[in-house]
Design a protein around this motif. Sequence first.
Motif, PDB file in Angstrom:
ATOM      1  N   LEU A 165       0.775  -1.367  -0.125  1.00 24.00           N
ATOM      2  CA  LEU A 165      -0.135  -0.012  -0.050  1.00 24.00           C
ATOM      3  C   LEU A 165       0.893   1.380  -0.059  1.00 24.00           C
ATOM      4  O   LEU A 165       0.419   2.164   0.114  1.00 24.00           O
ATOM      5  N   ASP A 166       2.276   1.221   0.113  1.00 22.29           N
ATOM      6  CA  ASP A 166       2.999   2.276   0.044  1.00 22.29           C
ATOM      7  C   ASP A 166       3.449   2.702  -1.436  1.00 22.29           C
ATOM      8  O   ASP A 166       4.000   3.620  -1.543  1.00 22.29           O
ATOM      9  N   ARG A 167       3.070   1.727  -2.429  1.00 23.77           N
ATOM     10  CA  ARG A 167       3.525   1.912  -3.762  1.00 23.77           C
ATOM     11  C   ARG A 167       2.835   3.336  -4.440  1.00 23.77           C
ATOM     12  O   ARG A 167       1.709   3.448  -3.789  1.00 23.77           O
ATOM     13  N   LYS A 168       3.522   3.851  -5.288  1.00 25.68           N
ATOM     14  CA  LYS A 168       2.811   4.897  -5.892  1.00 25.68           C
ATOM     15  C   LYS A 168       2.179   4.269  -7.284  1.00 25.68           C
ATOM     16  O   LYS A 168       2.740   3.389  -7.896  1.00 25.68           O
TER      17      LYS A 168
ATOM     18  N   GLN B 144      -4.825  18.694 -10.418  1.00 22.14           N
ATOM     19  CA  GLN B 144      -4.330  19.726  -9.500  1.00 22.14           C
ATOM     20  C   GLN B 144      -5.430  20.095  -8.431  1.00 22.14           C
ATOM     21  O   GLN B 144      -5.177  20.275  -7.315  1.00 22.14           O
ATOM     22  N   GLU B 145      -6.753  20.677  -8.850  1.00 25.43           N
ATOM     23  CA  GLU B 145      -7.654  20.892  -7.977  1.00 25.43           C
ATOM     24  C   GLU B 145      -8.253  19.889  -7.198  1.00 25.43           C
ATOM     25  O   GLU B 145      -8.533  19.898  -6.126  1.00 25.43           O
TER      26      GLU B 145
ATOM     27  N   ASP C 202       1.348  15.390  -4.926  1.00 24.30           N
ATOM     28  CA  ASP C 202       0.912  16.367  -5.441  1.00 24.30           C
ATOM     29  C   ASP C 202       1.625  16.393  -6.956  1.00 24.30           C
ATOM     30  O   ASP C 202       1.611  17.337  -7.609  1.00 24.30           O
ATOM     31  N   THR C 203       1.757  15.161  -7.534  1.00 25.94           N
ATOM     32  CA  THR C 203       2.360  14.933  -8.870  1.00 25.94           C
ATOM     33  C   THR C 203       1.492  14.857  -9.975  1.00 25.94           C
ATOM     34  O   THR C 203       0.473  13.731  -9.925  1.00 25.94           O
TER      35      THR C 203
ATOM     36  N   LEU D 157      -1.594  11.568 -12.928  1.00 24.25           N
ATOM     37  CA  LEU D 157      -1.711  11.685 -11.681  1.00 24.25           C
ATOM     38  C   LEU D 157      -1.153  10.886 -10.947  1.00 24.25           C
ATOM     39  O   LEU D 157      -1.322   9.458 -11.116  1.00 24.25           O
ATOM     40  N   ILE D 158      -0.250  11.152  -9.816  1.00 22.08           N
ATOM     41  CA  ILE D 158       0.406  10.036  -9.179  1.00 22.08           C
ATOM     42  C   ILE D 158      -0.312  10.070  -7.754  1.00 22.08           C
ATOM     43  O   ILE D 158      -0.515  11.131  -6.998  1.00 22.08           O
ATOM     44  N   VAL D 159      -0.758   8.858  -7.256  1.00 21.80           N
ATOM     45  CA  VAL D 159      -1.426   8.665  -6.035  1.00 21.80           C
ATOM     46  C   VAL D 159      -0.829   7.592  -5.451  1.00 21.80           C
ATOM     47  O   VAL D 159      -0.089   6.684  -5.810  1.00 21.80           O
TER      48      VAL D 159
END
Length: 83
Positions: free
Chosen positions: A5-8, A32-33, A43-44, A59-61
Motif C-alpha cells: 500500500l506504499d507504492r505509487k 491539481q484541484e 501532488d504530482t 496523476l500520481i497517487v
Amino acid sequence: MEKVLDRKIKLIWDFKGPNAAKTAEHYEKHLQEYIFHEELKFDTTGFNHLSDMHSITFLIVAEFEMIQARDDLRPHRGEIYQD
C-alpha cells in the motif's frame, strides 16, 4: 522491500485528436484541484505529448488512495509508478 500500500500508482488519461495537447494540458488543472480538495499524499501531475494526435495527462497517487481516485476521476489506465 516496499509495502504494497506504499507504492505509487500513476493514473493516466489518453486524449486523441487534433485538440489532444490542449485538452491534456487543461485536464491537468482539474487534477491539481482534485489533489488540493482531497488532500492527497502526493501532488504530482503532468502531461506528455506523444504525437500530434495523442497526449496523456497523469496523476500520481498513493496505492491506498487509488480506489477512491479511480472511482472519482475514471482514468483510462494505470500503472505502478517508478520515480
